[in-house]
Write an enzyme that holds these catalytic residues in place. Structure first.
Site, PDB file in Angstrom:
ATOM      1  N   GLU A 137      -5.628  -4.818  10.598  1.00  0.00           N
ATOM      2  CA  GLU A 137      -4.568  -3.831  10.809  1.00  0.00           C
ATOM      3  C   GLU A 137      -4.843  -3.045  12.091  1.00  0.00           C
ATOM      4  O   GLU A 137      -5.653  -2.111  12.094  1.00  0.00           O
ATOM      5  CB  GLU A 137      -4.520  -2.849   9.637  1.00  0.00           C
ATOM      6  CG  GLU A 137      -4.234  -3.501   8.311  1.00  0.00           C
ATOM      7  CD  GLU A 137      -3.712  -2.484   7.309  1.00  0.00           C
ATOM      8  OE1 GLU A 137      -2.546  -2.601   6.923  1.00  0.00           O
ATOM      9  OE2 GLU A 137      -4.452  -1.564   6.948  1.00  0.00           O
TER      10      GLU A 137
ATOM     11  N   LYS B 167       0.143   4.274  -0.409  1.00  0.00           N
ATOM     12  CA  LYS B 167      -0.468   5.483   0.153  1.00  0.00           C
ATOM     13  C   LYS B 167      -0.139   6.691  -0.741  1.00  0.00           C
ATOM     14  O   LYS B 167      -0.159   6.566  -1.960  1.00  0.00           O
ATOM     15  CB  LYS B 167      -0.015   5.676   1.596  1.00  0.00           C
ATOM     16  CG  LYS B 167      -0.232   4.408   2.430  1.00  0.00           C
ATOM     17  CD  LYS B 167       0.005   4.590   3.894  1.00  0.00           C
ATOM     18  CE  LYS B 167      -0.244   3.260   4.604  1.00  0.00           C
ATOM     19  NZ  LYS B 167      -0.093   3.346   6.051  1.00  0.00           N
TER      20      LYS B 167
ATOM     21  N   SER C 154       3.283  -1.949  10.416  1.00  0.00           N
ATOM     22  CA  SER C 154       4.738  -1.955  10.634  1.00  0.00           C
ATOM     23  C   SER C 154       5.398  -3.294  10.287  1.00  0.00           C
ATOM     24  O   SER C 154       6.326  -3.741  10.948  1.00  0.00           O
ATOM     25  CB  SER C 154       5.073  -1.547  12.076  1.00  0.00           C
ATOM     26  OG  SER C 154       4.639  -0.209  12.309  1.00  0.00           O
TER      27      SER C 154
ATOM     28  N   GLY D 164       2.304   2.460  10.789  1.00  0.00           N
ATOM     29  CA  GLY D 164       3.250   3.559  10.642  1.00  0.00           C
ATOM     30  C   GLY D 164       3.924   3.965  11.943  1.00  0.00           C
ATOM     31  O   GLY D 164       4.572   5.005  12.017  1.00  0.00           O
TER      32      GLY D 164
ATOM     33  N   ASN E  96       0.870  -1.180   0.000  1.00  0.00           N
ATOM     34  CA  ASN E  96       0.000   0.000   0.000  1.00  0.00           C
ATOM     35  C   ASN E  96       0.906   1.228   0.000  1.00  0.00           C
ATOM     36  O   ASN E  96       1.449   1.604   1.043  1.00  0.00           O
ATOM     37  CB  ASN E  96      -0.899  -0.033   1.254  1.00  0.00           C
ATOM     38  CG  ASN E  96      -1.751   1.213   1.383  1.00  0.00           C
ATOM     39  OD1 ASN E  96      -1.834   2.026   0.453  1.00  0.00           O
ATOM     40  ND2 ASN E  96      -2.386   1.378   2.532  1.00  0.00           N
TER      41      ASN E  96
ATOM     42  N   GLU F 117      -6.790   4.873   7.601  1.00  0.00           N
ATOM     43  CA  GLU F 117      -6.538   6.278   7.233  1.00  0.00           C
ATOM     44  C   GLU F 117      -7.746   6.875   6.514  1.00  0.00           C
ATOM     45  O   GLU F 117      -8.042   8.062   6.664  1.00  0.00           O
ATOM     46  CB  GLU F 117      -5.252   6.379   6.395  1.00  0.00           C
ATOM     47  CG  GLU F 117      -4.019   6.185   7.270  1.00  0.00           C
ATOM     48  CD  GLU F 117      -2.815   5.592   6.572  1.00  0.00           C
ATOM     49  OE1 GLU F 117      -2.773   5.571   5.332  1.00  0.00           O
ATOM     50  OE2 GLU F 117      -1.907   5.135   7.291  1.00  0.00           O
TER      51      GLU F 117
ATOM     52  N   HIS G 251      -9.649   1.206   4.895  1.00  0.00           N
ATOM     53  CA  HIS G 251      -8.346   1.437   5.538  1.00  0.00           C
ATOM     54  C   HIS G 251      -8.515   2.465   6.655  1.00  0.00           C
ATOM     55  O   HIS G 251      -9.274   3.428   6.523  1.00  0.00           O
ATOM     56  CB  HIS G 251      -7.328   1.930   4.502  1.00  0.00           C
ATOM     57  CG  HIS G 251      -5.933   1.928   5.063  1.00  0.00           C
ATOM     58  ND1 HIS G 251      -5.470   2.944   5.857  1.00  0.00           N
ATOM     59  CD2 HIS G 251      -4.936   1.015   4.988  1.00  0.00           C
ATOM     60  CE1 HIS G 251      -4.229   2.646   6.233  1.00  0.00           C
ATOM     61  NE2 HIS G 251      -3.884   1.490   5.711  1.00  0.00           N
TER      62      HIS G 251
HETATM   63  P1  PGA Z   1       2.697   0.475   7.717  1.00  0.00           P
HETATM   64  O1  PGA Z   1       1.257   0.636   7.044  1.00  0.00           O
HETATM   65  O2  PGA Z   1       3.304  -0.783   7.164  1.00  0.00           O
HETATM   66  O3  PGA Z   1       3.448   1.714   7.318  1.00  0.00           O
HETATM   67  O4  PGA Z   1       2.484   0.373   9.192  1.00  0.00           O
HETATM   68  C1  PGA Z   1       0.408  -0.469   6.863  1.00  0.00           C
HETATM   69  C2  PGA Z   1      -0.905  -0.033   6.255  1.00  0.00           C
HETATM   70  O5  PGA Z   1      -1.403   1.046   6.579  1.00  0.00           O
HETATM   71  O6  PGA Z   1      -1.472  -0.749   5.418  1.00  0.00           O
END
Ligand code: PGA
Length: 253
Positions: free
Chosen positions: A172, A15, A215, A178, A13, A102, A100
């Site tokens: 998640e 983003k 992460s 993140g 992803n 976000e 997601h």
């Molecule tokens: P990350 O994001 O690996 O940076 O923690 C995962 C995600 O949001 O799908």
């Protein structure tokens, strides 16, 4: 691709990273590092503007599949800045994320909107990856099961049996996205078990693919993939670097 494909799935992803030139450079490097392998699935979710560059650079590597990060809940019309699921399908995408954290937090995608988007994604012939997960506050308040159950039921109860069978899921934990904090493999296994039982309760496919996200990096991929019920990973930060994502995708090789 069969709906109960048991191969591990590695999803990137990106983003709001990697514009067209960066996406082209990424794919050029990644394909040198990662040879096609029949025993894994690799799917990229670039930003829309980089879809054409991704496809141009990966054209002769059909093992590198394309997905998009979001679609609008309407089929078309006066929605400035938005993209529909059928446009995404026309562009060559096979997959689309929904729910997601976000999107839930920054854009106000609530359960109802996410359910509408999943309906559009399915109607366009794309495969949704429905993302669910709890915040730290919800986990600490003992609400993990309740939150996962609500997020899943909101979507699954609106779908036909046939459509429910086409869903892929991502667990998640919001506190791990993140942040550099990863769920312990035992926590991931527990949450995946809860997701699976809720899927079953809501009439979905208990054996569906459930990715872990939060992460994920080369240093923890092996233990996460070894956790019971973890069928693959959805990777953010570590997926925009070709070396680290290739290392993740090579886990178990
Ligand atoms: P990350 O994001 O690996 O940076 O923690 C995962 C995600 O949001 O799908």
């Amino acid at each position: 691709m069969s709906e109960n494909d048991r191969r591990p799935m590695f999803a990137a992803n990106w983003k709001m990273h990697l514009g067209p030139a960066d996406a082209e450079a990424f794919v050029g490097r990644f394909r040198d590092l990662y040879a096609p392998r029949g025993d894994a699935r690799v799917v990229f979710f670039p930003p829309y503007l980089s879809v054409a560059a991704f496809l141009a650079a990966s054209g002769d590597r059909p093992d590198l599949e394309l997905g998009v990060q979001d679609v609008h809940q309407e089929e078309g019309g006066a929605h400035t800045g938005a993209v529909s699921a059928s446009m995404a399908a026309q562009s060559g995408a096979l997959w689309c994320l929904a729910g997601h954290s976000e999107r839930r937090r920054e854009f106000g995608d609530d359960d109802e909107l996410i359910a509408a988007k999943v309906g559009r994604i399915l109607a366009a012939g794309l495969r949704p990856v429905l993302c669910v997960g709890e915040t730290l506050g919800e986990r600490e308040a003992g609400r993990l099961e309740e939150v996962l159950s609500r997020q899943l039921a909101a979507v699954l109860t609106r779908l036909s049996d046939e459509d429910r069978a086409r869903l892929t899921y991502a667990y998640e934990p919001v506190w791990a996205i993140g942040t550099g904090r990863t769920a312990a493999p035992s926590d991931a296994a527990e949450a995946h078990g809860l997701v699976r039982s809720e899927i079953g309760r809501a009439g979905g496919v208990v054996g569906a693919t459930i990715l872990y996200g939060g992460s994920v990096k080369p240093g923890n991929i092996d233990e996460l993939l070894a956790a019971p019920g973890v069928d693959g990973v959805l990777v953010g930060g570590a997926s925009v670097d070709p070396e680290s994502f290739a290392a993740i995708c090579s886990s178990g090789r």
